[in-house]
Design a protein around this motif. Structure first.
Motif, PDB file in Angstrom:
ATOM      1  N   PHE A  29      32.989  43.980  41.589  1.00 22.40           N
ATOM      2  CA  PHE A  29      32.641  44.962  40.560  1.00 22.40           C
ATOM      3  C   PHE A  29      33.119  46.348  40.984  1.00 22.40           C
ATOM      4  N   ASP A  30      32.997  46.667  42.269  1.00 24.43           N
ATOM      5  CA  ASP A  30      33.465  47.950  42.791  1.00 24.43           C
ATOM      6  C   ASP A  30      34.982  47.953  42.964  1.00 24.43           C
ATOM      7  N   THR A  31      35.535  46.803  43.314  1.00 24.48           N
ATOM      8  CA  THR A  31      36.985  46.691  43.513  1.00 24.48           C
ATOM      9  C   THR A  31      37.743  47.092  42.266  1.00 24.48           C
ATOM     10  N   VAL A  32      37.304  46.601  41.111  1.00 21.29           N
ATOM     11  CA  VAL A  32      38.066  46.845  39.889  1.00 21.29           C
ATOM     12  C   VAL A  32      38.120  48.340  39.558  1.00 21.29           C
ATOM     13  N   SER A  33      37.042  49.060  39.766  1.00 20.16           N
ATOM     14  CA  SER A  33      37.042  50.508  39.519  1.00 20.16           C
ATOM     15  C   SER A  33      37.920  51.240  40.533  1.00 20.16           C
ATOM     16  N   ARG A  34      37.804  50.839  41.800  1.00 21.49           N
ATOM     17  CA  ARG A  34      38.618  51.462  42.845  1.00 21.49           C
ATOM     18  C   ARG A  34      40.097  51.246  42.567  1.00 21.49           C
ATOM     19  N   GLU A  35      40.478  50.014  42.261  1.00 22.77           N
ATOM     20  CA  GLU A  35      41.883  49.699  42.033  1.00 22.77           C
ATOM     21  C   GLU A  35      42.423  50.408  40.784  1.00 22.77           C
ATOM     22  N   LEU A  36      41.628  50.495  39.730  1.00 22.66           N
ATOM     23  CA  LEU A  36      42.061  51.209  38.529  1.00 22.66           C
ATOM     24  C   LEU A  36      42.438  52.644  38.875  1.00 22.66           C
ATOM     25  N   THR A  37      41.586  53.318  39.615  1.00 20.56           N
ATOM     26  CA  THR A  37      41.846  54.712  39.981  1.00 20.56           C
ATOM     27  C   THR A  37      43.008  54.823  40.958  1.00 20.56           C
ATOM     28  N   GLU A  38      43.049  53.966  41.981  1.00 22.70           N
ATOM     29  CA  GLU A  38      44.147  54.019  42.955  1.00 22.70           C
ATOM     30  C   GLU A  38      45.499  53.821  42.291  1.00 22.70           C
ATOM     31  N   GLU A  39      45.591  52.827  41.417  1.00 21.68           N
ATOM     32  CA  GLU A  39      46.891  52.466  40.847  1.00 21.68           C
ATOM     33  C   GLU A  39      47.328  53.338  39.682  1.00 21.68           C
ATOM     34  N   THR A  40      46.369  53.863  38.911  1.00 13.60           N
ATOM     35  CA  THR A  40      46.742  54.560  37.670  1.00 13.60           C
ATOM     36  C   THR A  40      46.342  56.026  37.602  1.00 13.60           C
ATOM     37  N   GLY A  41      45.383  56.453  38.419  1.00  8.34           N
ATOM     38  CA  GLY A  41      44.860  57.814  38.314  1.00  8.34           C
ATOM     39  C   GLY A  41      43.751  57.928  37.286  1.00  8.34           C
ATOM     40  N   LEU A  42      43.418  56.842  36.611  1.00  2.92           N
ATOM     41  CA  LEU A  42      42.393  56.847  35.571  1.00  2.92           C
ATOM     42  C   LEU A  42      41.057  56.368  36.131  1.00  2.92           C
ATOM     43  N   THR A  43      39.984  56.808  35.506  1.00  2.00           N
ATOM     44  CA  THR A  43      38.659  56.327  35.862  1.00  2.00           C
ATOM     45  C   THR A  43      38.123  55.502  34.693  1.00  2.00           C
ATOM     46  N   GLY A  44      37.196  54.623  34.986  1.00  2.94           N
ATOM     47  CA  GLY A  44      36.657  53.783  33.928  1.00  2.94           C
ATOM     48  C   GLY A  44      35.286  53.257  34.240  1.00  2.94           C
ATOM     49  N   VAL A  45      34.690  52.657  33.222  1.00  2.00           N
ATOM     50  CA  VAL A  45      33.374  52.055  33.328  1.00  2.00           C
ATOM     51  C   VAL A  45      33.521  50.578  32.985  1.00  2.00           C
ATOM     52  N   VAL A  46      32.998  49.724  33.855  1.00  2.00           N
ATOM     53  CA  VAL A  46      33.023  48.295  33.584  1.00  2.00           C
ATOM     54  C   VAL A  46      32.053  48.018  32.440  1.00  2.00           C
ATOM     55  N   GLU A  47      32.578  47.399  31.378  1.00  6.86           N
ATOM     56  CA  GLU A  47      31.760  47.075  30.209  1.00  6.86           C
ATOM     57  C   GLU A  47      31.189  45.666  30.309  1.00  6.86           C
ATOM     58  N   ARG A  48      32.015  44.735  30.813  1.00  6.18           N
ATOM     59  CA  ARG A  48      31.528  43.366  30.942  1.00  6.18           C
ATOM     60  C   ARG A  48      32.473  42.545  31.802  1.00  6.18           C
ATOM     61  N   LEU A  49      31.924  41.478  32.338  1.00  5.10           N
ATOM     62  CA  LEU A  49      32.717  40.467  33.029  1.00  5.10           C
ATOM     63  C   LEU A  49      33.353  39.596  31.954  1.00  5.10           C
ATOM     64  N   LEU A  50      34.672  39.437  32.000  1.00  2.04           N
ATOM     65  CA  LEU A  50      35.355  38.580  31.037  1.00  2.04           C
ATOM     66  C   LEU A  50      35.429  37.140  31.523  1.00  2.04           C
ATOM     67  N   GLY A  51      35.714  36.965  32.812  1.00  2.55           N
ATOM     68  CA  GLY A  51      35.802  35.611  33.336  1.00  2.55           C
ATOM     69  C   GLY A  51      36.565  35.555  34.641  1.00  2.55           C
ATOM     70  N   VAL A  52      36.786  34.337  35.101  1.00  4.69           N
ATOM     71  CA  VAL A  52      37.444  34.082  36.375  1.00  4.69           C
ATOM     72  C   VAL A  52      38.586  33.104  36.138  1.00  4.69           C
ATOM     73  N   ASP A  53      39.722  33.379  36.747  1.00  9.47           N
ATOM     74  CA  ASP A  53      40.879  32.489  36.676  1.00  9.47           C
ATOM     75  C   ASP A  53      41.227  32.071  38.097  1.00  9.47           C
ATOM     76  N   SER A  54      41.300  30.775  38.315  1.00 11.61           N
ATOM     77  CA  SER A  54      41.716  30.246  39.608  1.00 11.61           C
ATOM     78  C   SER A  54      43.022  29.512  39.386  1.00 11.61           C
ATOM     79  N   ARG A  55      44.057  29.955  40.059  1.00 10.36           N
ATOM     80  CA  ARG A  55      45.398  29.409  39.829  1.00 10.36           C
ATOM     81  C   ARG A  55      46.001  29.000  41.163  1.00 10.36           C
ATOM     82  N   LEU A  56      46.476  27.750  41.220  1.00  8.81           N
ATOM     83  CA  LEU A  56      47.154  27.254  42.406  1.00  8.81           C
ATOM     84  C   LEU A  56      48.658  27.421  42.206  1.00  8.81           C
TER      85      LEU A  56
END
Length: 154
Positions: free
Chosen positions: A41-68
């Protein structure tokens, strides 16, 4: 087998989705690896700011994808099979100004009309995130998203 746990932000507004362009030229969702001891939950906010310069608020969990990703399909030949576990969040952008990632791999971030995404050279992450947002499955799981012509790596 190698494994990666990552969190990704799906930011949509006014029929557009925020995409980040990797140094390879591929478009993807803002996001990245969960650090040891870090809550995704913290990773997604940190990465958004690191990669784009934007800040955001997590609204909801969409889901999980596991790919081999089989060894033969990896970008680095000879490596082991790889499992990418991606946790996708719907994130509302609240501030900041788009910019390249300082000392990183993200060249630029732009809002792209969703109708134009199919024509981009993109990671399958984009399609997975949009599929989760579009269907909002109660289980948080979508069937495998076709990756014909897309990059298999996340």
């Amino acid at each position: 087998m190698s494994r990666r746990l990552a969190a990704y932000a799906l930011c949509c507004a006014d029929g557009r989705v925020l995409l980040a362009q990797h140094g390879s030229g591929t478009w993807t969702l803002p996001g990245g690896g969960v650090e040891a001891g870090e809550d995704p939950f913290d990773t997604v906010s940190r990465e958004l700011t690191e990669e784009t310069g934007l800040t955001g608020v997590v609204e909801r969990l969409l889901g999980v994808d596991s790919r081999l990703i089989p060894s033969a399909e990896r970008t680095v030949p000879g490596g082991p099979d790889h499992q990418n576990i991606g946790i996708f969040y719907e994130v509302r952008v609240t501030g900041g100004r788009p910019r390249p990632e300082p000392n990183g791999d993200t060249l630029t971030s732009v809002w792209v009309p969703v109708s134009e995404v199919a024509g981009l050279r993109r990671s399958s992450l984009v399609d997975v995130g949009l599929a989760l947002a579009g269907s909002r499955p109660a289980t948080g799981h979508v069937p495998p998203v076709p990756v014909d012509g897309l990059l298999l790596r996340h």
